[in-house]
Scaffold this active site. Structure first.
Site, PDB file in Angstrom:
ATOM      1  N   GLY A 145      31.159  41.281  17.730  1.00 28.17           N
ATOM      2  CA  GLY A 145      30.640  42.067  19.013  1.00 28.17           C
ATOM      3  C   GLY A 145      29.830  43.236  18.902  1.00 28.17           C
ATOM      4  N   GLY A 154      29.153  45.033  15.134  1.00 29.39           N
ATOM      5  CA  GLY A 154      28.282  44.371  14.398  1.00 29.39           C
ATOM      6  C   GLY A 154      29.105  43.192  13.532  1.00 29.39           C
ATOM      7  N   SER A 200      31.139  38.046  12.986  1.00 28.92           N
ATOM      8  CA  SER A 200      30.800  38.740  14.266  1.00 28.92           C
ATOM      9  C   SER A 200      31.574  39.446  14.894  1.00 28.92           C
ATOM     10  CB  SER A 200      29.678  37.748  14.867  1.00 28.92           C
ATOM     11  OG  SER A 200      30.532  36.759  15.200  1.00 28.92           O
ATOM     12  N   GLY A 243      25.116  35.713  18.970  1.00 28.38           N
ATOM     13  CA  GLY A 243      25.745  35.012  17.830  1.00 28.38           C
ATOM     14  C   GLY A 243      24.877  34.041  17.135  1.00 28.38           C
ATOM     15  N   ASP A 244      24.063  33.324  18.044  1.00 29.37           N
ATOM     16  CA  ASP A 244      23.288  32.321  17.663  1.00 29.37           C
ATOM     17  C   ASP A 244      22.128  32.896  16.880  1.00 29.37           C
ATOM     18  OD1 ASP A 244      25.027  30.482  18.769  1.00 29.37           O
ATOM     19  OD2 ASP A 244      23.866  30.415  20.570  1.00 29.37           O
TER      20      ASP A 244
END
Lengths: 311, 311
Positions: A221, A224, A219, A250-251
Site C-alpha cells: 500500500g 510501497g 505491495s 497494484g496492476d
C-alpha cells in the site's frame, strides 16, 4: 514477428462505476453518472504496458453480451485482443462511488462457469501465444469451473517455453502457483500473510521465495514495494503518500515490474518504475488509469533502499 | 386482428438482482447470485396481463447491449415486443438483496438520452399501435430527452383514437398527464400527495379527479386500493397483510385494473382482482412475479367496501 508481452485474465470483467450522492443501505438511489470500462487485473496491466510503448496481447475468457461490450471497449485501447470466447457471460463489477467523499462500495459478480472444453481451447491458444511472448503475467481470480491449480499449470507451460512468468493472484491459486516456481510473484500484504502465515513482510517474502517463487515483490500500500530476489533485497517507496483512488494501483505496479523485466533493468530501476506508476494511478481522476505526467514527475523521486538480506 | 392491450414503457430497464450476505458501504462484496429480467413498469404490467390471458403488446424504447438483452429475455414471456430501437443504451437497475433479511438497496441508472428523431419515430409507431388497442397503459418515469408533457401528448392521442388510457407515473409528468384527462390514474400515496398537496387519501383522490382524471385509484400499500370514479367510491383491501417483496405489486395492480376495464367488470370486481394480484406478487419468491395459486386463493377473500362519496 515482434515479440510481445502477454497478460492472462481468466476472469475478465466489465467494470461499471456508478456515482451517487451517498450509498444508504436499503434505500433507492438515482445513479447520476455511469461509466463502463474493460476490467480485470490482466487487462489493466496490459493497458499500462501499452501506454509504456510495449506491444501487448491480452488473453483469458470473454462471453455473452457483457463480454461483447468489453471487447468493443478494449478494441481502441492498444492491447491486442486474443480473448477466448465462452458461452457464459463475462462478469460485471459495480463500483458505487459516493460523490461527496469518493468512498467506494464494490459489488463483484462471480463470473461465468468455464467448461472443460473452453479450458482446453484456452490452453491450446495459450501455448500458441507463448511462442511469441517475451514475458507473461497471470492475473486475478479464477472464474467458476477453472481448477485451483490452473495458474500452476500455466506457469509450468511458460517455463517449458522459456518465457518469464509473473503471478498476481490470491488464496489457493497463489499457493499452488508459487509452488510451480514462477519467476516473480506479486502478492499484496494480505495475500502474503495468507500464503505464509506471517504478518512480518520481511519474513514473509523470504518464506514465499522458499515456497518456489524466484523473486517476490510485495505491495504494501502506501509503504510501497518490498522485493526479495536472488540479486538482493530492496524496499521502494514514494516520497509522499498519494491521495486518490487506489483502484488499479497494484496492476500498474505489475506493469512496471514486467516492463522492467523485459527491458532487463536493474532491480532498483524496476522497483522505482513500479512505485511511480502505482502512485500515478492513485493520483489519476479515473479509476484504473495512470497520470502520465505525474509518472514522469514522480519517477526520479522514488526512494529505493537496499536492505540486509538475512531474514 | 385481435385487439390487444398496449403498455408503454418509455424508460425500460434491464433489472439485475444481486444477492449478498449484507451490504456494507465502502466494503467489497462478492455477489453470490445474479438474476437478470426485463424491467420497467409497463413491461411488468404486460407480463401480468399476458399471464391473465390477454393479448398484450409492449412499446417504448430499447437500445444498446442492455436493450438487446432485455429483448432477448422478453421474447419467450408472452407480450409482443413493439419496442422502438434507439441509439442510447437501455438503463440497468441493480437491486442488492441482503440474503439474511431480504432488505433491498436499489441503484437505478438514468436511462438513454432520447433524440427528437427517436421521439418522432415512437409517436408514429404509437399511433399505429393504438389502432389495434382495446386499452393502453402509460407507465413509469421518462428517460432523459423526453419532455415532461410526453404522457399528456400520448393521452390526447389515445383519447382521439377512442382508446381508454391508464396513467401510472409521478411528479410533473403525472401532473401534466392528469390534466390531459386520462380514463384512469393510479398514483401511490406519495405520488398522490405530491400531485394534490394533501396527505388525506380521500380528499386527494377527489382532488385528482377534479384535476382531470376520469377515475383515480390510489395504491395505499398494505391498506389496499382507494378508488374514486363517476360510478362511486370504494376501498379494497386484502384480509391480512402479505409478507414478502413488494417489488412489482403496484404494476400487478395496474394489470388487474386494466384487464377489468377491458372486460367491463363492475368496479368492485376490478378492485378485488387488482388487490389479489398485488398481494400475490408480494407473496411470490421472485421479485415482480405473481403467484398464480395465491391469486386464485386470495381473490374471494378481498374485502371491497363502498364509501360515502362526499369529499
Amino acid at each position: 514477428m515482434t515479440r510481445v508481452i502477454l497478460t492472462v485474465t481468466l476472469n475478465t470483467a466489465l467494470d461499471l462505476t456508478y456515482r451517487v450522492p451517498a450509498l444508504t443501505p436499503h434505500a433507492s438511489h438515482r445513479v447520476s453518472d455511469v461509466a463502463e470500462r474493460p476490467g480485470g487485473k490482466g487487462i489493466n496491466v496490459a493497458r499500462v504496458l501499452a501506454a509504456l510503448g510495449h506491444d501487448t496481447v491480452v488473453t483469458g475468457f470473454a462471453g455473452g453480451p457483457s463480454g461483447a461490450v468489453l471487447r468493443d471497449l478494449l478494441a481502441p485501447l492498444g492491447p491486442v485482443d486474443a480473448l477466448v470466447p465462452v458461452t457464459g457471460a463475462t462478469r460485471r463489477t459495480v463500483a458505487v462511488v459516493d460523490t461527496a467523499t469518493g468512498d467506494t462500495t464494490q459489488l463483484n459478480e462471480p463470473g461465468p462457469v468455464i467448461t472443460p472444453g473452453e479450458w482446453a481451447a484456452f490452453l491450446s491458444s495459450y501455448g500458441r501465444l507463448l511462442r511469441g511472448a517475451r514475458a507473461v503475467a497471470l492475473c486475478g481470480s479464477l472464474p467458476p469451473g477453472v481448477h485451483a491449480g490452473a495458474y500452476a499449470e500455466l506457469i509450468r507451460r511458460a517455463r517449458a517455453a522459456g518465457v518469464p512468468v509473473l503471478l498476481d493472484t490470491s488464496g489457493e491459486p497463489l499457493r499452488r502457483g508459487v509452488a510451480a516456481r514462477p519467476d516473480l510473484a506479486k502478492p499484496n500484504a494480505d495475500e502474503l500473510t495468507q500464503l505464509t502465515g506471517s504478518r512480518d513482510p520481511l519474513r514473509a517474502v523470504h518464506d514465499a521465495r522458499r515456497r518456489g517463487a524466484r523473486a517476490v515483490v510485495a505491495s504494501l500500500g502506501p509503504d510501497g514495494l518490498l522485493a526479495a530476489a536472488p540479486e538482493g533485497l530492496w524496499q521502494a517507496a514514494p516520497p509522499a503518500r498519494a491521495q486518490g483512488n487506489p483502484t488499479g494501483a497494484g496492476d500498474s505496479a505489475v506493469a512496471g515490474l514486467l516492463s522492467g523485466l523485459v527491458e532487463q533493468l536493474p532491480w532498483p530501476q524496476r522497483l522505482a518504475r513500479a512505485v511511480a506508476l502505482s502512485a500515478a494511478t492513485v493520483l489519476a481522476p479515473a479509476a484504473g488509469e495512470f497520470d502520465a505526467a505525474a509518472y514522469e514527475e514522480l519517477l526520479p523521486g522514488i526512494d529505493v533502499t537496499t536492505r540486509a538480506t538475512a531474514a
